[in-house]
Design a protein around this motif. Structure first.
Motif, PDB file in Angstrom:
ATOM      1  N   ALA A 350       0.783  -1.326  -0.001  1.00  0.00           N
ATOM      2  CA  ALA A 350      -0.097  -0.111  -0.003  1.00  0.00           C
ATOM      3  C   ALA A 350       0.802   1.285   0.071  1.00  0.00           C
ATOM      4  O   ALA A 350       0.531   2.347  -0.807  1.00  0.00           O
ATOM      5  N   GLN A 351       1.968   1.278   0.879  1.00  0.00           N
ATOM      6  CA  GLN A 351       2.800   2.388   1.087  1.00  0.00           C
ATOM      7  C   GLN A 351       3.298   2.698  -0.476  1.00  0.00           C
ATOM      8  O   GLN A 351       3.655   4.021  -0.887  1.00  0.00           O
ATOM      9  N   ALA A 352       3.854   1.681  -1.132  1.00  0.00           N
ATOM     10  CA  ALA A 352       4.461   1.702  -2.349  1.00  0.00           C
ATOM     11  C   ALA A 352       3.502   2.249  -3.432  1.00  0.00           C
ATOM     12  O   ALA A 352       3.930   3.224  -4.268  1.00  0.00           O
ATOM     13  N   LEU A 353       2.580   1.780  -3.238  1.00  0.00           N
ATOM     14  CA  LEU A 353       1.224   2.377  -4.351  1.00  0.00           C
ATOM     15  C   LEU A 353       1.259   3.894  -4.127  1.00  0.00           C
ATOM     16  O   LEU A 353       0.902   4.434  -5.227  1.00  0.00           O
ATOM     17  N   THR A 354       1.365   4.443  -2.939  1.00  0.00           N
ATOM     18  CA  THR A 354       1.298   5.849  -2.747  1.00  0.00           C
ATOM     19  C   THR A 354       2.244   6.468  -3.025  1.00  0.00           C
ATOM     20  O   THR A 354       2.202   7.942  -3.487  1.00  0.00           O
ATOM     21  N   GLU A 355       3.453   5.916  -3.124  1.00  0.00           N
ATOM     22  CA  GLU A 355       4.756   6.769  -3.786  1.00  0.00           C
ATOM     23  C   GLU A 355       4.995   6.800  -5.131  1.00  0.00           C
ATOM     24  O   GLU A 355       5.950   7.404  -5.660  1.00  0.00           O
ATOM     25  N   THR A 356       4.532   5.847  -5.744  1.00  0.00           N
ATOM     26  CA  THR A 356       4.840   5.510  -7.174  1.00  0.00           C
ATOM     27  C   THR A 356       4.272   6.689  -7.906  1.00  0.00           C
ATOM     28  O   THR A 356       3.194   7.133  -7.554  1.00  0.00           O
ATOM     29  N   ALA A 357       4.966   6.762  -9.040  1.00  0.00           N
ATOM     30  CA  ALA A 357       4.305   7.868 -10.183  1.00  0.00           C
ATOM     31  C   ALA A 357       3.284   7.104 -11.072  1.00  0.00           C
ATOM     32  O   ALA A 357       2.583   7.986 -11.773  1.00  0.00           O
ATOM     33  N   ALA A 358       3.149   5.785 -10.779  1.00  0.00           N
ATOM     34  CA  ALA A 358       2.129   4.991 -11.867  1.00  0.00           C
ATOM     35  C   ALA A 358       0.695   5.426 -11.245  1.00  0.00           C
ATOM     36  O   ALA A 358       0.382   5.853 -10.254  1.00  0.00           O
ATOM     37  N   PHE A 359       0.125   5.140 -12.325  1.00  0.00           N
ATOM     38  CA  PHE A 359      -1.654   5.193 -12.199  1.00  0.00           C
ATOM     39  C   PHE A 359      -1.901   3.973 -11.193  1.00  0.00           C
ATOM     40  O   PHE A 359      -1.584   2.787 -11.700  1.00  0.00           O
ATOM     41  N   THR A 360      -2.696   4.059 -10.280  1.00  0.00           N
ATOM     42  CA  THR A 360      -2.655   2.977  -9.248  1.00  0.00           C
ATOM     43  C   THR A 360      -4.334   2.660  -9.018  1.00  0.00           C
ATOM     44  O   THR A 360      -4.980   3.425  -9.001  1.00  0.00           O
ATOM     45  N   VAL A 361      -4.573   1.453  -9.401  1.00  0.00           N
ATOM     46  CA  VAL A 361      -5.826   0.926  -8.822  1.00  0.00           C
ATOM     47  C   VAL A 361      -6.020  -0.302  -7.668  1.00  0.00           C
ATOM     48  O   VAL A 361      -5.089  -1.095  -8.118  1.00  0.00           O
ATOM     49  N   VAL A 362      -6.803   0.009  -6.861  1.00  0.00           N
ATOM     50  CA  VAL A 362      -6.983  -0.798  -5.560  1.00  0.00           C
ATOM     51  C   VAL A 362      -8.280  -1.543  -5.882  1.00  0.00           C
ATOM     52  O   VAL A 362      -9.200  -0.686  -5.941  1.00  0.00           O
ATOM     53  N   GLY A 363      -8.339  -2.829  -6.251  1.00  0.00           N
ATOM     54  CA  GLY A 363      -9.725  -3.544  -6.246  1.00  0.00           C
ATOM     55  C   GLY A 363     -10.153  -4.416  -5.275  1.00  0.00           C
ATOM     56  O   GLY A 363      -9.308  -5.251  -4.773  1.00  0.00           O
ATOM     57  N   GLY A 364     -11.044  -4.598  -4.762  1.00  0.00           N
ATOM     58  CA  GLY A 364     -11.629  -5.708  -3.920  1.00  0.00           C
ATOM     59  C   GLY A 364     -12.024  -5.313  -2.474  1.00  0.00           C
ATOM     60  O   GLY A 364     -11.514  -4.341  -2.093  1.00  0.00           O
ATOM     61  N   GLY A 365     -13.200  -5.935  -2.066  1.00  0.00           N
ATOM     62  CA  GLY A 365     -13.595  -5.425  -0.500  1.00  0.00           C
ATOM     63  C   GLY A 365     -12.685  -5.606   0.244  1.00  0.00           C
ATOM     64  O   GLY A 365     -12.572  -4.612   1.011  1.00  0.00           O
ATOM     65  N   ASP A 366     -11.696  -6.637   0.478  1.00  0.00           N
ATOM     66  CA  ASP A 366     -10.923  -6.736   1.568  1.00  0.00           C
ATOM     67  C   ASP A 366      -9.777  -5.960   1.336  1.00  0.00           C
ATOM     68  O   ASP A 366      -9.122  -5.418   1.984  1.00  0.00           O
ATOM     69  N   SER A 367      -9.337  -5.652   0.026  1.00  0.00           N
ATOM     70  CA  SER A 367      -8.104  -4.743  -0.310  1.00  0.00           C
ATOM     71  C   SER A 367      -8.524  -3.568   0.063  1.00  0.00           C
ATOM     72  O   SER A 367      -7.487  -2.575   0.585  1.00  0.00           O
TER      73      SER A 367
END
Ligand code: ADP
Ligand code: X15
Length: 408
Positions: A350-367
Motif C-alpha cells: 500500500a505504501q509503495a502504491l502511494t509513492e509511485t508515479a504510476a496510475f494505481t488501482v486497488v480493487g476488492g472489498g478486503d483490499s
C-alpha cells in the motif's frame, strides 16, 4: 454496446414504482459491526436518487458465502443498520429474501422508502448452475416489484457472477445500469485499452482458485505479476517446495506450472516471494518467524506452521517493482492484514502504491478495507474499486454476465 442508464429510468419517472436495486453490500464484519463501510457508502448515491424520485426501493444483496440456507452470521442486518445510519430516509430489513416478510414489507412500502431484502445467498437457487432454478428465484424477486417494476444493477463487485439477482432478474424486468457500475467500468476501460508500461499486477487474498483462473488471461497483458496472499503457496508448491499447513490448492499446482512455463514467452514475469512469515496457528497472537520461502517446513512450527504474510525481503522487492511501474493494479491483501503481526506485506505494498508515479488501482472489498484500516486514505490512490474479482475479470477481457445482460 450500451446499457440503459439510471438517468433514463429517472427521466421515465419512478414515483410509486417498486425499483429492485442490486447493490454490493458484502462488507467485512467483526461480529456484528461493519469494519469498512466503503461498499455501503458507494451504494448510496443510486438509492438516494431513486428515493428522491419517489421510488419504493427494494435492495437485494449478498454477504459472504453461505451455503444456500439462512445462517445468522451472514445476515445483512449489520449492513442495513449501517446504511440506515448514513442516510436520512427510512431503511427496513426483511427477515427473509422472497418469503412472507419480504412480500409483506414490499407491499407496505411508501414512496421514498427502502427495504433491504435478506441475503440472496440464503436461497440455494441464487447461485445455482441450473438456469431454470435461478430463473424461478429471479421470478420471485421480480414478483416483489408488482406490475410496473424496474431493475437497476449497481453491484459492480458482483457483475462477474451469473447469479439470479445479478443476471436473471435483468432478463425479466426493464433494466438499467447504476452509476457505480458505470463509473467503475469507465476507469477500467482506460486500463484495458492501453495501460502505460511497465504494467504491474499485484495479486493476493484468499479466494485462490477464483484468482488463479484470472491469471490465465493476464499472462501477456501484464508485464509483471507479483504473487502474494494465500495463492503464493500454490506457486511455491508448483516449484517443488513444501508449504506446511499454509493455504494450498493442490489441484491447481499443474495450472500454476503451466502459467510459469508460458509466462516468459508471452512477455510476462512472475515475482514469487523469497521469504514468508510463518505462524504457529491462525491467530492474532500466534508465535511467528520469518523463513525462506523454500524452507517453510523448517520453521520452529514444522509441518503445522502456517504462512500468513510475505516476508520483509519480498515486501521490499514488490515495492521496488511498484516504484518502477507506470500502471499498477492490485487485488488481494498480501497477508492476513486483519492481524497486526501479519499486516507488514500489505502495508508495504500500500505504501509503495502511494509513492509511485504510476496510475494505481486497488480493487476488492478486503483490499479496499485493508488500505483504509491500515491508515491510508482513498485519495492516495488513483482509483479504489469496489470489485476485486469483477475488476480482474474485466481486465482480462472476459464477458461479464451482469454487464452484458444489460446491453441493449
Ligand atoms: N496467507 C494467507 N492465508 C490465509 N488468508 C490470507 C492470506 N493472505 C491473505 N489472506 C486473507 O485474504 C482475505 C482477502 O481475500 P479476498 O477476498 O480474495 O480479497 P478481496 O476482497 O480484496 O478481493 C483477507 O481477509 C486476508 O486475511
Ligand atoms: O467481495 C466480492 O468480491 P471481491 O472479494 O473479489 O472484491 C464481491 O462481493 C463478490 O463476492 P463473491 O466473490 O463471494 O461472489
Amino acid at each position: 454496446m450500451t446499457s440503459h442508464t439510471l438517468n433514463e429510468l429517472l427521466a421515465e419517472g419512478v414515483r410509486g414504482r417498486h425499483v429492485l436495486v442490486r447493490s454490493d453490500l458484502n462488507v467485512p464484519l467483526d461480529g456484528s459491526s461493519v469494519t469498512d463501510d466503503g461498499r455501503i457508502r458507494a451504494s448510496i448515491p443510486v438509492i438516494q436518487q431513486l428515493v428522491d424520485g419517489g421510488a419504493r426501493v427494494l435492495v437485494s444483496a449478498h454477504l459472504g458465502r453461505p451455503k444456500g440456507a439462512p445462517e445468522p452470521k451472514y445476515s445483512l442486518k449489520p449492513a442495513a443498520d449501517r446504511l440506515a445510519e448514513l442516510v436520512s430516509f427510512p431503511v427496513r430489513l426483511a427477515e427473509d429474501t422472497v418469503g412472507t416478510s419480504a412480500k409483506g414489507l414490499a407491499a407496505e412500502l411508501a414512496d421514498g422508502e427502502v427495504l433491504v431484502l435478506e441475503n440472496v445467498r440464503f436461497d440455494a437457487r441464487e447461485t445455482s448452475k441450473d438456469g431454470a432454478e435461478r430463473l424461478a428465484f429471479a421470478q420471485e424477486l421480480v414478483a416483489l416489484t408488482g406490475d410496473n417494476g424496474a431493475y437497476v444493477d449497481d453491484a459492480f463487485g458482483a457483475v462477474h457472477r451469473k447469479h439470479a439477482s445479478v443476471y436473471d432478474v435483468a432478463t425479466l424486468l426493464p433494466s438499467y445500469q447504476g452509476d457505480l457500475v458505470r463509473a467503475e467500468v469507465e476507469v477500467l476501460q482506460k486500463l484495458t485499452a492501453s495501460p502505460e508500461r511497465p504494467y504491474v499486477v499485484v495479486l493476493g487474498g484468499s479466494k485462490v482458485s477464483d484468482k488463479l483462473a484470472v491469471i490465465d488471461n493476464l499472462i501477456g497483458k501484464a508485464d509483471t505479476l507479483l504473487v502474494g496472499g494465500g495463492m503464493l503457496f500454490t506457486f511455491l508448491a508448483a516449484a517443488g517446495h513444501k508449504v506446511a499447513s499454509s493455504l494450498l490448492e493442490e489441484d491447481q499446482i499443474p495450472v500454476v506450472q503451466d502459467y510459469l512455463a508460458r509466462a516468459e514467452a508471452a512477455g510476462s514475469r512472475f515475482v514469487v516471494p523469497t521469504d514468508v512469515v510463518v505462524a504457529s496457528r491462525f491467530a492474532a497472537d500466534a508465535e511467528h518467524e520469518v523463513v525462506a520461502a523454500d524452507a517453510i517446513e523448517e520453521s520452529a512450527f514444522g509441518a503445522s506452521g502456517i504462512g500468513l504474510d510475505i516476508g520483509p525481503d519480498s515486501a521490499a522487492a514488490f515495492a521496488a517493482q511498484i516504484a518502477g511501474a507506470r500502471t499498477v493494479f492490485w487485488n488481494g491483501p498480501m497477508g492476513v492484514f486483519e492481524f497486526e503481526a501479519f499486516s507488514g506485506g500489505t502495508r508495504a505494498v500500500a505504501q509503495a502504491l502511494t509513492e509511485t508515479a504510476a496510475f494505481t488501482v486497488v480493487g476488492g472489498g478486503d483490499s479496499a478495507a485493508a488500505v483504509r484500516t491500515l491508515g491510508f486514505s482513498d485519495d492516495q490512490f488513483g482509483h479504489i474499486s469496489t470489485g476485486g474479482g469483477a475488476s480482474l475479470e474485466y481486465l482480462e477481457g472476459k464477458d461479464l454476465p451482469g454487464l452484458s445482460v444489460l446491453d441493449r
